[in-house]
Design a protein around this motif. Sequence first.
Motif, PDB file in Angstrom:
ATOM      1  N   PHE A 133      67.647 -46.099  22.277  1.00  0.00           N
ATOM      2  CA  PHE A 133      67.260 -47.405  22.789  1.00  0.00           C
ATOM      3  C   PHE A 133      65.835 -47.321  23.326  1.00  0.00           C
ATOM      4  CE2 PHE A 133      71.872 -47.118  23.370  1.00  0.00           C
ATOM      5  CZ  PHE A 133      72.288 -48.264  22.698  1.00  0.00           C
ATOM      6  N   VAL A 134      65.113 -48.435  23.235  1.00  0.00           N
ATOM      7  CA  VAL A 134      63.779 -48.534  23.811  1.00  0.00           C
ATOM      8  C   VAL A 134      63.927 -48.999  25.260  1.00  0.00           C
ATOM      9  CG1 VAL A 134      61.531 -49.661  23.693  1.00  0.00           C
ATOM     10  CG2 VAL A 134      62.762 -49.091  21.581  1.00  0.00           C
ATOM     11  N   GLY A 135      63.280 -48.286  26.175  1.00  0.00           N
ATOM     12  CA  GLY A 135      63.422 -48.680  27.566  1.00  0.00           C
ATOM     13  C   GLY A 135      62.353 -48.105  28.461  1.00  0.00           C
ATOM     14  N   GLY A 136      62.783 -47.751  29.655  1.00  0.00           N
ATOM     15  CA  GLY A 136      61.872 -47.428  30.754  1.00  0.00           C
ATOM     16  C   GLY A 136      62.042 -48.515  31.794  1.00  0.00           C
ATOM     17  N   ALA A 137      62.148 -48.142  33.054  1.00  0.00           N
ATOM     18  CA  ALA A 137      62.515 -49.087  34.111  1.00  0.00           C
ATOM     19  C   ALA A 137      61.644 -50.334  34.127  1.00  0.00           C
ATOM     20  CB  ALA A 137      62.450 -48.385  35.474  1.00  0.00           C
ATOM     21  N   GLU A 138      60.338 -50.137  34.046  1.00  0.00           N
ATOM     22  CA  GLU A 138      59.428 -51.273  34.170  1.00  0.00           C
ATOM     23  C   GLU A 138      59.424 -52.137  32.909  1.00  0.00           C
ATOM     24  OE1 GLU A 138      58.597 -47.927  36.711  1.00  0.00           O
ATOM     25  OE2 GLU A 138      58.569 -48.077  34.531  1.00  0.00           O
ATOM     26  N   LEU A 139      59.589 -51.517  31.749  1.00  0.00           N
ATOM     27  CA  LEU A 139      59.688 -52.305  30.520  1.00  0.00           C
ATOM     28  C   LEU A 139      60.967 -53.132  30.525  1.00  0.00           C
ATOM     29  CD1 LEU A 139      58.737 -53.214  27.766  1.00  0.00           C
ATOM     30  CD2 LEU A 139      59.713 -51.122  26.783  1.00  0.00           C
TER      31      LEU A 139
END
Length: 339
Positions: free
Chosen positions: A31-37
């Motif tokens: 999955f594409v993510g990261g907290a700020e994204l």
Amino acid sequence: MGKVLSFGELLLRICPDMKGQWLEENRLPFFVGGAELNVATALALWDVPSSYMTALPDNFMSEQLLAYMQDRHIDTSRILLQGDRVGLYYLPKGKDLKNAGVIYDRAGSSYAGLKPRTIDWDTVFEDVSWFHFSAICPALTQQVADVCAEALEVAKSKNIFVSLDLNYRAKLWKYGKDPVEIMPALAQSCDLIMGNIWAAHNMLGMPLEEELVQNTEKEKLLQHAKLTSEAILKEFPRCKTVANTFRFDHQQGIRYYTTLYTQGELITSQEYVVEKILDKVGSGDCFMAGLLYGFYHQHSPEKTLEFATAAAFKKLFIPSDATTSTVAEIEHTITEYAQ
């Protein structure tokens, strides 16, 4: 009002199954993510002007990731192209990011290579009225922590509203500094701080009253949320609003509720109880986005908190890092679970 700018590292979440079936199938879900994204994605979905800043390598993968974000109506014009790689992390399906099984592969990423005095923050903050980041950013390296400090200094000079998510990831703080040596200085520039009473203790040095947290008794935890919120406002005078989340596994499944402390009052959300959930990742980010959505539209603190809580609750049933729930679906959830 201008755009909401979220700043942090884009990550790919790789999800091997616990039984090793991925080896037999020669396939790894991601999955594409990261907290700020995740925050930026939710805001764009809810029609809030959303911009995202990170650093990515200049290659075909980044071109595809940029197109992916643009398709979701996220402004990517501030993203830097530099360095050699995208950050990764590995998390078994269904596990929490605080789980001991999480494996980070972020060293040497484009974002981790950010250096102070290389970003023109005056240009970055054009048309921006809100700046959001999380404690994951300064957890990576001292240089990235210094970049965050630079950004906050310019944001403060421009009277930009700043929000901070106290994401605590013990596995990331590996460069010789404890969070309490870094985070308080950054929190001095923040208008809204979100997290929980344990994160506030670990990252900001706020007192933790053991007799109030020995179990999950709600009234005692709410009492502590008020104490922690008041302590944060006293220590960090710029901050006017503190939010706390509470999510527990228990005999009936998952209990979830939140608080918002503002204008001298602790507001408590309705409580959600369910037997099973699907994916814990990104729920806190969705709560943060819900707060931003409410304050952006100048909703009352009560309405803002209920929207953010319902948004975070619904994220627990979505198998991705970012939410796909619409505003109408979230508002329906508030009514559906009203007590």
